[in-house]
Scaffold this active site. Structure first.
Site, PDB file in Angstrom:
ATOM      1  N   TYR A  67       0.440   1.471  -2.757  1.00  0.00           N
ATOM      2  CA  TYR A  67      -0.186   0.397  -3.525  1.00  0.00           C
ATOM      3  C   TYR A  67      -0.099   0.614  -5.036  1.00  0.00           C
ATOM      4  CZ  TYR A  67      -2.361  -0.628   0.983  1.00  0.00           C
ATOM      5  OH  TYR A  67      -2.586  -0.914   2.297  1.00  0.00           O
ATOM      6  N   HIS A  74      -3.294  -5.345  -7.278  1.00  0.00           N
ATOM      7  CA  HIS A  74      -4.670  -4.913  -7.017  1.00  0.00           C
ATOM      8  C   HIS A  74      -4.983  -3.586  -7.711  1.00  0.00           C
ATOM      9  CE1 HIS A  74      -6.164  -7.998  -4.468  1.00  0.00           C
ATOM     10  NE2 HIS A  74      -5.330  -7.773  -3.460  1.00  0.00           N
TER      11      HIS A  74
END
Length: 113
Positions: free
Chosen positions: A14, A19
Site C-alpha cells: 500500500y 490512502h
C-alpha cells in the site's frame, strides 16, 4: 505539544496508494525537521521532534497508526489519552473527506464510525 497523525495502511503493497498520503506526510515532516527515528508505540510508529510555530518551537509527535485505516482510532485514542491532549493539539492527515463534519465517532472496538 502537538500530535500529527498520518493515516494509511501498514503493508508495503500500500506504500504508494493514495490512502497512504498521511504516512507520506509524516515521513516528509520527520525528514524536513530532523525528527528522531520512528519507534513502535501506541499500536503505531511514533517519531518525536520540534516544529517551529507562530508561538515558537513546539514539541511534536508524528504518529503512523499500524492498525489499518478502519481501526486507526485504536492507535489515535491511545496516544491522545496517554498525553492527555485535546482536539486543538491534534491534526490528522488523510487522503479524502468521506463523512460530513461532526458525524465521526469512536466505536467500542476502537474503530471510527
Amino acid at each position: 505539544m502537538q500530535l500529527f497523525i498520518g493515516l494509511g495502511n501498514p503493508e508495503a503493497k500500500y506504500a504508494k496508494n493514495r490512502h497512504n498520503i498521511g504516512f507520506q506526510v509524516m515521513d516528509a515532516l520527520a525528514e524536513a525537521y530532523s525528527f528522531a527515528p520512528f519507534k513502535d508505540k501506541f499500536h503505531g510508529l511514533v517519531a518525536q521532534g520540534i516544529i517551529p510555530t507562530a508561538k515558537g518551537p513546539e514539541k511534536t509527535l508524528l504518529l503512523k497508526p499500524q492498525t489499518f485505516m478502519n481501526k486507526s482510532g485504536v492507535s489515535v485514542a491511545e496516544a491522545v489519552n496517554f498525553y492527555k491532549l485535546d482536539g486543538s493539539q491534534v491534526l490528522v492527515f488523510y487522503d479524502e473527506l468521506d463523512l460530513p463534519p461532526g458525524k465521526l465517532r469512536m466505536r467500542r472496538d476502537g474503530g471510527l464510525a
